[in-house]
Design an enzyme around this catalytic site. Structure first.
Site, PDB file in Angstrom:
ATOM      1  N   LYS A  13       5.690  -3.197  16.134  1.00 27.04           N
ATOM      2  CA  LYS A  13       5.472  -1.866  16.348  1.00 27.04           C
ATOM      3  C   LYS A  13       5.364  -0.883  14.893  1.00 27.04           C
ATOM      4  O   LYS A  13       4.610   0.312  14.995  1.00 27.04           O
ATOM      5  CB  LYS A  13       6.428  -0.782  17.437  1.00 27.04           C
ATOM      6  CG  LYS A  13       7.460  -2.197  18.567  1.00 27.04           C
ATOM      7  CD  LYS A  13       7.916  -1.286  19.229  1.00 27.04           C
ATOM      8  CE  LYS A  13       9.560  -1.595  18.945  1.00 27.04           C
ATOM      9  NZ  LYS A  13       9.626  -2.780  17.802  1.00 27.04           N
ATOM     10  N   ARG A  88      14.973   2.610  24.493  1.00 22.11           N
ATOM     11  CA  ARG A  88      15.176   0.889  24.357  1.00 22.11           C
ATOM     12  C   ARG A  88      15.751   0.719  25.585  1.00 22.11           C
ATOM     13  O   ARG A  88      15.932   0.188  26.228  1.00 22.11           O
ATOM     14  CB  ARG A  88      15.905   0.890  23.074  1.00 22.11           C
ATOM     15  CG  ARG A  88      14.529  -0.189  21.678  1.00 22.11           C
ATOM     16  CD  ARG A  88      16.493  -0.325  21.065  1.00 22.11           C
ATOM     17  NE  ARG A  88      15.496  -1.182  19.903  1.00 22.11           N
ATOM     18  CZ  ARG A  88      15.089  -0.739  19.048  1.00 22.11           C
ATOM     19  NH1 ARG A  88      15.193   0.101  18.095  1.00 22.11           N
ATOM     20  NH2 ARG A  88      15.127  -2.163  17.609  1.00 22.11           N
ATOM     21  N   ARG A 127      10.292 -11.575   6.880  1.00 24.25           N
ATOM     22  CA  ARG A 127      10.152 -10.324   7.391  1.00 24.25           C
ATOM     23  C   ARG A 127      10.974  -9.718   5.318  1.00 24.25           C
ATOM     24  O   ARG A 127      11.606 -10.115   5.479  1.00 24.25           O
ATOM     25  CB  ARG A 127      10.551  -8.980   8.133  1.00 24.25           C
ATOM     26  CG  ARG A 127       9.925  -7.899   7.697  1.00 24.25           C
ATOM     27  CD  ARG A 127       9.961  -7.158   9.134  1.00 24.25           C
ATOM     28  NE  ARG A 127      10.978  -6.917   9.749  1.00 24.25           N
ATOM     29  CZ  ARG A 127      10.984  -5.895  10.429  1.00 24.25           C
ATOM     30  NH1 ARG A 127      10.211  -5.445  10.866  1.00 24.25           N
ATOM     31  NH2 ARG A 127      12.236  -6.162  11.366  1.00 24.25           N
ATOM     32  N   ARG A 160      15.826  -7.362   4.960  1.00 25.86           N
ATOM     33  CA  ARG A 160      17.321  -6.682   6.046  1.00 25.86           C
ATOM     34  C   ARG A 160      18.240  -7.644   6.631  1.00 25.86           C
ATOM     35  O   ARG A 160      18.080  -8.870   6.790  1.00 25.86           O
ATOM     36  CB  ARG A 160      16.233  -6.339   7.264  1.00 25.86           C
ATOM     37  CG  ARG A 160      15.777  -4.482   6.896  1.00 25.86           C
ATOM     38  CD  ARG A 160      14.985  -4.225   7.778  1.00 25.86           C
ATOM     39  NE  ARG A 160      15.124  -4.046   9.412  1.00 25.86           N
ATOM     40  CZ  ARG A 160      14.720  -3.590  10.700  1.00 25.86           C
ATOM     41  NH1 ARG A 160      14.177  -2.758  10.936  1.00 25.86           N
ATOM     42  NH2 ARG A 160      15.573  -3.743  11.546  1.00 25.86           N
ATOM     43  N   ARG A 171      19.135  -9.517  18.213  1.00 24.99           N
ATOM     44  CA  ARG A 171      18.580  -8.375  18.645  1.00 24.99           C
ATOM     45  C   ARG A 171      17.722  -9.053  19.305  1.00 24.99           C
ATOM     46  O   ARG A 171      17.259  -7.713  20.788  1.00 24.99           O
ATOM     47  CB  ARG A 171      18.408  -8.606  17.850  1.00 24.99           C
ATOM     48  CG  ARG A 171      18.557  -6.992  16.658  1.00 24.99           C
ATOM     49  CD  ARG A 171      18.147  -7.174  15.125  1.00 24.99           C
ATOM     50  NE  ARG A 171      16.717  -6.410  15.418  1.00 24.99           N
ATOM     51  CZ  ARG A 171      15.481  -6.884  14.062  1.00 24.99           C
ATOM     52  NH1 ARG A 171      16.185  -7.803  13.324  1.00 24.99           N
ATOM     53  NH2 ARG A 171      14.547  -5.511  14.411  1.00 24.99           N
TER      54      ARG A 171
HETATM   55  P1  AMP Z   1      14.239  -1.109  14.010  1.00 20.99           P
HETATM   56  O1  AMP Z   1      13.885  -0.976  13.019  1.00 20.99           O
HETATM   57  O2  AMP Z   1      13.945  -0.883  16.117  1.00 20.99           O
HETATM   58  O3  AMP Z   1      14.648  -2.858  15.265  1.00 20.99           O
HETATM   59  O4  AMP Z   1      16.184  -0.736  14.317  1.00 20.99           O
HETATM   60  C1  AMP Z   1      17.226  -1.607  13.594  1.00 20.99           C
HETATM   61  C2  AMP Z   1      18.092  -0.992  14.012  1.00 20.99           C
HETATM   62  O5  AMP Z   1      18.863   0.361  15.137  1.00 20.99           O
HETATM   63  C3  AMP Z   1      18.399  -1.860  16.543  1.00 20.99           C
HETATM   64  O6  AMP Z   1      18.635  -3.302  16.027  1.00 20.99           O
HETATM   65  C4  AMP Z   1      19.858  -0.737  16.910  1.00 20.99           C
HETATM   66  O7  AMP Z   1      20.590  -0.690  16.578  1.00 20.99           O
HETATM   67  C5  AMP Z   1      19.476   0.253  15.871  1.00 20.99           C
HETATM   68  N1  AMP Z   1      18.820   1.263  17.092  1.00 20.99           N
HETATM   69  C6  AMP Z   1      17.023   1.397  16.607  1.00 20.99           C
HETATM   70  N2  AMP Z   1      16.825   2.244  17.682  1.00 20.99           N
HETATM   71  C7  AMP Z   1      16.959   2.227  18.017  1.00 20.99           C
HETATM   72  C8  AMP Z   1      17.671   3.236  20.491  1.00 20.99           C
HETATM   73  N3  AMP Z   1      16.265   3.504  20.679  1.00 20.99           N
HETATM   74  N4  AMP Z   1      18.948   2.874  20.195  1.00 20.99           N
HETATM   75  C9  AMP Z   1      19.947   2.065  19.966  1.00 20.99           C
HETATM   76  N5  AMP Z   1      19.816   1.570  19.347  1.00 20.99           N
HETATM   77  C10 AMP Z   1      18.400   2.309  17.928  1.00 20.99           C
END
Ligand code: AMP
Length: 217
Positions: A13, A88, A127, A160, A171
């Site tokens: 994404k 999400r 990654r 990360r 996740r």
């Molecule tokens: P990402 O980089 O999109 O994988 O997001 C990293 C982390 O941020 C996720 O594992 C969640 O802990 C938090 N996070 C990001 N976007 C959301 C969302 N829309 N709702 C809830 N938690 C989020």
């Protein structure tokens, strides 16, 4: 154009959102980036979300919705945006629709990058990210020229904390729990387009561009 990119962690994404934001001159809004920045700055928001992120769990809906609407209202309505990592949950999707309808600026299209577990796990575990420019490397498919160093910024790449094995599992589990209801919400309203996230990033980008043309967006 106002777009939403959905897909499990590791679907690509972020990569697609960056490409689309450059090509279409629209804002890229990544909730993950907003929270990572807040954690790095030790801001009040960062302190609230750090623990949850480290465990691979979701930040509470209320906090996420506020963070996104702050960004959308301040920057992105006129120019358009691509949302990456949000919504999400169905609650987030409904809240977003309500807020955008009030502003008379509904989302044009929702794209789901359907991605196999095998590809997601490989992308996440291998990654490495540049902390300066945000470019994502993959240890096998897109390795940096010099091990551990960003080709452009010459700074050390990071792994990360939530890309470690145990957190990846969590996740992906959380995504499985939430995504069916979320996808059904958009499916019922016939707003959802599915694209394979297993393809390489240029192929996905080409497919997306074709969809925009077909839909005259
Ligand atoms: P990402 O980089 O999109 O994988 O997001 C990293 C982390 O941020 C996720 O594992 C969640 O802990 C938090 N996070 C990001 N976007 C959301 C969302 N829309 N709702 C809830 N938690 C989020």
């Amino acid at each position: 154009m106002k777009l939403i990119l959905l897909g499990p962690p590791g679907a690509g994404k972020g990569t697609q959102a960056k490409m689309l934001s450059q090509r279409l001159a629209i804002f890229h809004i990544s909730t993950g980036d907003i929270f990572r920045e807040a954690v790095q700055e030790n801001s009040p928001l960062g302190l609230k979300v750090k623990g949850v992120m480290e465990k691979g769990e979701l930040v509470p809906d209320k906090i996420v919705i506020k963070a996104v609407m702050d960004k959308i209202e301040t920057h992105s309505l006129k120019k358009g945006f691509v949302l990456d990592g949000f919504p999400r949950t169905k609650i987030q999707a409904v809240e977003l629709d309500n807020a955008l309808n009030e502003l008379d600026a509904p989302v044009d299209l929702v794209i789901y990058l359907r991605t196999s577990l095998k590809v997601s796990i490989s992308r996440l575990s291998k990654r490495r990210v540049c902390p300066k420019c945000g470019f994502n490397y993959h240890l096998i498919n897109i390795p940096p020229k010099e091990e551990g160093i960003c080709d452009r910024c010459k700074v050390s790449l990071i792994h990360r904390p939530d890309d470690k094995e145990e957190t990846i599992k969590k996740r992906l589990e959380v995504d499985l729990q939430e995504s069916e209801e979320l996808l059904n919400y958009y499916r019922e309203e016939q707003r959802l387009e599915e694209v394979s996230g297993d393809l390489d990033s240029d192929e996905v980008f080409e497919t997306l561009t074709k969809i925009f043309k077909e839909k005259k967006l």
